[in-house]
Enzyme design. Sequence first.
Site, short mmCIF file in Angstrom:
data_model
loop_
_atom_site.label_atom_id
_atom_site.label_comp_id
_atom_site.label_asym_id
_atom_site.label_seq_id
_atom_site.Cartn_x
_atom_site.Cartn_y
_atom_site.Cartn_z
N ALA A 141 0.83 -1.20 0.00
CA ALA A 141 0.00 0.00 0.00
C ALA A 141 0.87 1.26 0.00
O ALA A 141 1.99 1.26 0.51
CB ALA A 141 -0.91 0.01 1.21
N GLU A 189 0.27 -9.95 -2.13
CA GLU A 189 -1.12 -10.35 -2.37
C GLU A 189 -1.44 -10.30 -3.86
O GLU A 189 -2.16 -11.16 -4.38
CB GLU A 189 -2.06 -9.46 -1.57
CG GLU A 189 -1.99 -9.72 -0.07
CD GLU A 189 -2.84 -8.77 0.74
OE1 GLU A 189 -3.65 -9.24 1.56
OE2 GLU A 189 -2.69 -7.54 0.58
N GLU A 209 1.88 -6.87 7.27
CA GLU A 209 0.88 -5.93 7.80
C GLU A 209 0.80 -5.88 9.31
O GLU A 209 0.48 -4.83 9.89
CB GLU A 209 -0.50 -6.27 7.22
CG GLU A 209 -0.70 -5.87 5.77
CD GLU A 209 -0.22 -6.92 4.77
OE1 GLU A 209 -0.50 -6.80 3.58
OE2 GLU A 209 0.47 -7.88 5.21
#
Length: 339
Positions: A141, A189, A209
């Site tokens: 991200a 992912e 994460e």
Amino acid sequence: MAAAVAMAPGTLGSLHAGGVRLVAACNAWLCQGLRLPGSLAGRRVGPAIWAQSWVPVAGGPAPRRGYSSEVKTEDELRVRHLEDENRGIVVLGINRAYGKNSLSKNLIKMLSKAVDALKSDKKVRTIIIRSEVPGIFCAGADLKERAKMSSSEVGPFVSKIRAVINDIANLPVPTIAAIDGLALGGGLELALACDIRVAASSAKMGLVETKLAIIPGGGGTQRLPRAIGMSLAKELIFSARVLDGQEAKAVGLISHVLEQNQEGDAAYRKALDLAREFLPQGPVAVRVAKLAINQGMEVDLVTGLAIEEACYAQTIPTKDRLEGLLAFKEKRPPRYKGE
């Protein structure tokens, strides 16, 4: 097929009970106008829904050998349709160097647009996802962008990321992730959504994460256990551990590991070699094989065998099947058209 269902109540016959009909999923997957027996419904089998419109996505600036289309406006994602002996291979090249290829709003939008375009393009045979930034596949991200979001914005945006990654997983043709560098969080992912993963030994991969007091939100908690087993997946997620290419190969996270070359694209070159192996095979057969494997892995063996039977039936009326038999008889390479 109807007889098989009738003679096996509680097995094939139980496919009627609940769930989404496999016929809908398979017809959507193939986009060939073919039909499965209406009596077969898939238990716990989710439909694959394909967009029916083509949204042109351009490629990148300077043309490279074997490439036919280049980016004209935005450059964070380069979509290239290879030519000549590589015709049918599409390369999605992430090119967001200043953000380490992190998943920004704009990049997610571009990925979504590209995937929507490729879903219904019957000329596409294999898709490779790679980075065009040396040493980076995707760092996950965009945390700088995420830090500016309110709490109410984070959830919907993560849902968009998850949806795009799901769309990649549901593409009807083989997909290969070429990991030539860092693949963390959402980057891994993204790779997990591909059918095959290849990596350089110097690449680094991990779902990290929990270091940020969150969990993987792009499918990692579901796809990693399916790839390497539940216990080891828990260990890696709980510890936020990062693996190199050799370690990833040892646990089954990737299929091939290669020493990095001077150009920094060893994984991409291996992915290209694999894609070339797929090209001569029957296009309909490859799509149906992917469907049978993907859907079958989500159900019990009896249901999976029923899915295989239904998928096999899709290949019987095709022109490609007849061409394959004729080519064998005439001792020549088959000329498949995907029909």
